[in-house]
Design a protein around this motif. Structure first.
Motif, short mmCIF file in Angstrom:
data_model
loop_
_atom_site.label_atom_id
_atom_site.label_comp_id
_atom_site.label_asym_id
_atom_site.label_seq_id
_atom_site.Cartn_x
_atom_site.Cartn_y
_atom_site.Cartn_z
N ILE A 11 27.92 -24.46 54.89
CA ILE A 11 29.14 -25.27 54.78
C ILE A 11 30.30 -24.40 54.31
O ILE A 11 31.42 -24.54 54.80
N ALA A 12 30.04 -23.47 53.39
CA ALA A 12 31.09 -22.57 52.91
C ALA A 12 31.63 -21.70 54.04
O ALA A 12 32.84 -21.48 54.14
N ARG A 13 30.74 -21.23 54.92
CA ARG A 13 31.18 -20.43 56.07
C ARG A 13 32.07 -21.26 57.00
O ARG A 13 33.10 -20.78 57.48
N ILE A 19 39.54 -23.54 57.23
CA ILE A 19 40.72 -23.41 56.37
C ILE A 19 41.62 -22.30 56.88
O ILE A 19 42.85 -22.44 56.89
N ALA A 20 41.05 -21.20 57.34
CA ALA A 20 41.86 -20.11 57.90
C ALA A 20 42.63 -20.58 59.13
O ALA A 20 43.82 -20.26 59.29
N ILE A 21 41.99 -21.37 59.98
CA ILE A 21 42.66 -21.89 61.18
C ILE A 21 43.78 -22.85 60.79
O ILE A 21 44.88 -22.80 61.34
N VAL A 38 41.65 -15.73 54.41
CA VAL A 38 40.68 -16.40 53.55
C VAL A 38 39.50 -15.45 53.43
O VAL A 38 38.78 -15.21 54.39
N SER A 39 39.30 -14.92 52.22
CA SER A 39 38.25 -13.91 52.06
C SER A 39 36.92 -14.51 51.64
O SER A 39 35.88 -13.97 51.99
N ASP A 40 36.94 -15.62 50.91
CA ASP A 40 35.67 -16.20 50.48
C ASP A 40 35.87 -17.65 50.08
O ASP A 40 36.97 -18.05 49.68
N ILE A 54 41.96 -16.16 48.63
CA ILE A 54 42.82 -15.71 49.71
C ILE A 54 43.50 -14.41 49.33
O ILE A 54 43.63 -14.08 48.15
N SER A 55 43.93 -13.69 50.35
CA SER A 55 44.73 -12.49 50.12
C SER A 55 45.85 -12.48 51.15
O SER A 55 45.76 -13.12 52.19
N PHE A 56 46.91 -11.78 50.81
CA PHE A 56 48.09 -11.72 51.66
C PHE A 56 48.25 -10.30 52.18
O PHE A 56 48.11 -9.35 51.42
#
Length: 123
Positions: A11-13, A19-21, A38-40, A54-56
């Motif tokens: 589910i996390a994957r 969420i990234a989309i 979204v890194s994790d 998340i990272s930018f």
């Protein structure tokens, strides 16, 4: 025999991908015109809360990381609503965004190691 992947990791994957989309295509705020990765995603045991890291890639000068995190956390209800349409889960987790600076830390460590290697080659 224990399962190789638990339900929460699957589910996390899926949450990470969706969420990234959503961030990339459905958030129409002009302040989000930067690349957000979204890194994790870490889920609670009862799948009711999700920590999204998340990272930018590049941050504009007028927005700070703190302001972007506040904006993302304010839009988490809308993101959750879109997740309800995309995913067939009984409970869609509450989302909290956190900044992941592991890429920057890894880059600094790599630069330091390269400096050490070049100094050893000179000596």
């Amino acid at each position: 025999m224990e399962k190789l992947f638990s339900r929460s990791s699957r589910i996390a994957r899926e949450l990470k991908k969706n969420i990234a989309i959503i961030i990339q295509y459905f958030l129409k705020d002009p302040r989000f015109k930067i690349i957000i990765t979204v890194s994790d995603v870490i889920l609670s045991k009862d799948l009711s809360y999700a920590q999204v890291f998340i990272s930018f890639l590049e941050i504009k000068h007028n927005l700070s990381i703190k302001k972007l995190l506040i904006l993302l956390n304010k839009s988490s209800g809308y993101i959750r609503k879109l997740l309800c349409k995309k995913m067939k889960l009984r409970i869609i987790p509450n989302i909290v965004f956190y900044y992941d600076d592991s890429f920057n830390k890894g880059n600094k460590i790599s630069l330091l190691l390269n400096k050490i290697i070049t100094k050893e080659k000179i000596i």
